[in-house]
Design a protein around this motif. Structure first.
Motif, PDB file in Angstrom:
ATOM      1  N   UNK A 172      -1.261  -2.846  -5.754  1.00 47.22           N
ATOM      2  CA  UNK A 172      -0.318  -2.209  -4.833  1.00 47.22           C
ATOM      3  C   UNK A 172      -0.260  -2.968  -3.515  1.00 47.22           C
ATOM      4  N   UNK A 173      -1.409  -3.338  -2.998  1.00 45.90           N
ATOM      5  CA  UNK A 173      -1.460  -4.053  -1.717  1.00 45.90           C
ATOM      6  C   UNK A 173      -0.926  -5.474  -1.843  1.00 45.90           C
ATOM      7  N   UNK A 174      -1.138  -6.093  -2.988  1.00 44.61           N
ATOM      8  CA  UNK A 174      -0.623  -7.451  -3.167  1.00 44.61           C
ATOM      9  C   UNK A 174       0.898  -7.465  -3.210  1.00 44.61           C
ATOM     10  N   UNK A 175       1.483  -6.429  -3.783  1.00 42.17           N
ATOM     11  CA  UNK A 175       2.949  -6.367  -3.861  1.00 42.17           C
ATOM     12  C   UNK A 175       3.561  -6.008  -2.512  1.00 42.17           C
ATOM     13  N   UNK A 176       2.999  -5.031  -1.840  1.00 46.94           N
ATOM     14  CA  UNK A 176       3.605  -4.572  -0.584  1.00 46.94           C
ATOM     15  C   UNK A 176       2.575  -3.858   0.276  1.00 46.94           C
ATOM     16  N   UNK A 177       2.189  -4.484   1.370  1.00 50.97           N
ATOM     17  CA  UNK A 177       1.252  -3.849   2.294  1.00 50.97           C
ATOM     18  C   UNK A 177       1.865  -2.624   2.946  1.00 50.97           C
ATOM     19  N   UNK A 178       3.175  -2.695   3.221  1.00 50.55           N
ATOM     20  CA  UNK A 178       3.854  -1.545   3.830  1.00 50.55           C
ATOM     21  C   UNK A 178       3.843  -0.363   2.870  1.00 50.55           C
ATOM     22  N   UNK A 179       4.211  -0.599   1.608  1.00 49.85           N
ATOM     23  CA  UNK A 179       4.230   0.477   0.629  1.00 49.85           C
ATOM     24  C   UNK A 179       2.822   1.016   0.416  1.00 49.85           C
ATOM     25  N   UNK A 180       1.851   0.121   0.353  1.00 49.84           N
ATOM     26  CA  UNK A 180       0.467   0.553   0.184  1.00 49.84           C
ATOM     27  C   UNK A 180       0.032   1.438   1.338  1.00 49.84           C
ATOM     28  N   UNK A 181       0.414   1.058   2.553  1.00 53.91           N
ATOM     29  CA  UNK A 181       0.014   1.823   3.734  1.00 53.91           C
ATOM     30  C   UNK A 181       0.544   3.249   3.667  1.00 53.91           C
ATOM     31  N   UNK A 182       1.828   3.414   3.378  1.00 53.77           N
ATOM     32  CA  UNK A 182       2.395   4.759   3.389  1.00 53.77           C
ATOM     33  C   UNK A 182       1.925   5.576   2.195  1.00 53.77           C
ATOM     34  N   UNK A 183       1.709   4.932   1.045  1.00 57.80           N
ATOM     35  CA  UNK A 183       1.198   5.659  -0.116  1.00 57.80           C
ATOM     36  C   UNK A 183      -0.216   6.165   0.154  1.00 57.80           C
ATOM     37  N   UNK A 184      -1.023   5.323   0.771  1.00 57.51           N
ATOM     38  CA  UNK A 184      -2.429   5.674   0.971  1.00 57.51           C
ATOM     39  C   UNK A 184      -2.634   6.772   1.999  1.00 57.51           C
ATOM     40  N   UNK A 185      -1.576   7.167   2.705  1.00 60.35           N
ATOM     41  CA  UNK A 185      -1.682   8.275   3.649  1.00 60.35           C
ATOM     42  C   UNK A 185      -1.406   9.623   2.981  1.00 60.35           C
ATOM     43  N   UNK A 186      -0.947   9.591   1.724  1.00 61.70           N
ATOM     44  CA  UNK A 186      -0.632  10.822   1.008  1.00 61.70           C
ATOM     45  C   UNK A 186      -1.907  11.506   0.517  1.00 61.70           C
TER      46      UNK A 186
END
Length: 413
Positions: free
Chosen positions: A44-58
């Motif tokens: 997830x982080x390799x594909x998109x740090x932004x997406x990883x960041x918002x997902x990991x706050x859920x």
């Protein structure tokens, strides 16, 4: 990687960058230790740090479901994007992909870089999928099936009209919006949003990607695949690749501006969708992406560099968006700021200037009518920063540490 020059030019972005780095380290400690889950979150982080960041706050349960939805659909997208796969192999693979998520042994080698790692080791994703709650599995299976069928349809079909363009974007992004809305509803955190809103606010994300990725996509090997609709680009050039040639710069920018204007038609739905969200983590999840989308559209508009390379928001500003987006006041303010940036770039001689300005006025009116613009400080259209002594001192200390580490490294070698 953020350069020292960027930090010196925008010193107020240093703190958000450092803060986000620390948050990422703290989240890392919360990721499950099972190999298949660690694989999923690392991908997830390799594909998109932004997406990883918002997902990991859920919340944890929802975080895992959204992570797997993203990776399953990313693997599906990798299959679609790989132009080396013969059509007679690719089409049935896309159509049956939803069945493979239940098979812990299945994998299919294709794509490049992160995409190849994901498809080669897809069994990790399947294992994680099978550990999700049944209500989440049903959503993922349904969305994957519908998306695979839609992608298969466009393998053999060109994007000719604007209707085709909207249909393609629905399959590859709108369905993601529907899937996420259903996951959020399944978790009990949100009411189920109307499909039309879920689809529309996901379309703006896909369209800004299609626009800003023109250069990479047109130069894709062994064969380029582009999704700019012929109905738009044929007004300006004979072939889509002609837009990248310098002699067509004026027409290229006019075509680009029409594409951006088309994407901006989804802003009203985007603001409506975000304003209905109740859970703070889910609100930030969507709000951050919507702000990034209009930000990228504002940067791309009237910008010939789109045909020379990838244009996107600088990392420091993206960090500020992620750090400071908390309320609808922040959302309206960011949309207002970026719409002001857009307005300043509109050439009255552009063929679509009137339509573009009308949409921009609608965005700004929505912000003014909300009554929230004065409840949030502008950070997007801020004036040139004054170099406060404290910031300069901090930057010099950081620079000294970096120099010392480099010197130590050279000495040891």
């Amino acid at each position: 990687m953020v350069s020292l020059g960027e930090i010196l030019k925008h010193p107020d972005e240093l703190y958000p960058l450092l803060k986000l780095k620390m948050m990422a380290r703290n989240v890392e400690k919360q990721i499950p230790r099972q190999p298949h889950w660690r694989f999923c979150y690392s991908m997830l982080r390799k594909f998109s740090k932004t997406f990883a960041f918002v997902i990991e706050q859920l919340p944890t349960e929802l975080r895992d479901a959204v992570c797997i939805l993203y990776l399953v659909l990313r693997a599906l997208d990798t299959v679609e994007d790989d132009t080396s796969i013969p059509t007679d192999v690719k089409v049935p693979l896309l159509q049956a992909f939803h069945q493979h998520v239940f098979d812990k042994a299945w994998h299919f080698s294709c794509g490049t870089k992160e995409g190849k790692v994901l498809t080669d080791q897809f069994h990790h994703v399947s294992m994680a999928f099978l550990e999700l709650g049944k209500r989440y599995q049903e959503v993922l299976e349904d969305i994957t099936k519908r998306m695979g069928a839609g992608m298969a349809k466009f393998i053999c079909k060109e994007v000719e009209t604007v209707d085709d363009y909207n249909e393609y974007c629905h399959y590859v992004s709108g369905l993601v919006g529907l899937g996420l809305s259903k996951l959020f509803h399944a978790s009990g955190a949100e009411d189920l949003a109307p499909d039309s809103l879920s689809n529309s606010m996901a379309l703006i994300l896909q369209k800004q990607d299609i626009i800003k990725d023109y250069y990479e996509d047109i130069n894709e090997t062994p064969k380029s695949r582009m999704f700019w609709p012929r109905q738009i680009w044929s007004k300006y050039v004979n072939k889509l690749e002609d837009l990248k040639y310098e002699e067509n710069s004026v027409k290229a920018v006019q075509c680009l501006n029409e594409m951006v204007t088309n994407a901006l038609t989804h802003v009203e739905d985007s603001l409506t969708y975000v304003s209905t969200l109740k859970d703070p983590a889910i609100f930030r999840f969507w709000a951050i992406f919507q702000i990034m989308a209009i930000g990228n559209l504002a940067l791309c508009y009237n910008n010939i560099e789109v045909f020379r390379g990838v244009v996107k928001i600088r990392p420091g500003l993206a960090a500020k968006v992620r750090d400071r987006t908390r309320t609808m006041a922040d959302v309206y303010g960011a949309f207002y700021d970026f719409s002001c940036m857009l307005k300043s770039k509109v050439d009255k001689n552009d063929p679509n200037a009137t339509k573009t300005l009308s949409i921009i006025e609608g965005i700004q009116k929505a912000g003014r009518d909300s009554g929230l613009l004065n409840k949030r400080k502008s950070y997007i259209l801020a004036t040139e920063p004054r170099y406060r002594s404290v910031l300069v001192t901090v930057l010099l200390i950081i620079l000294a540490i970096i120099v010392a580490q480099l010197s130590a490294s050279r000495s040891s070698n």
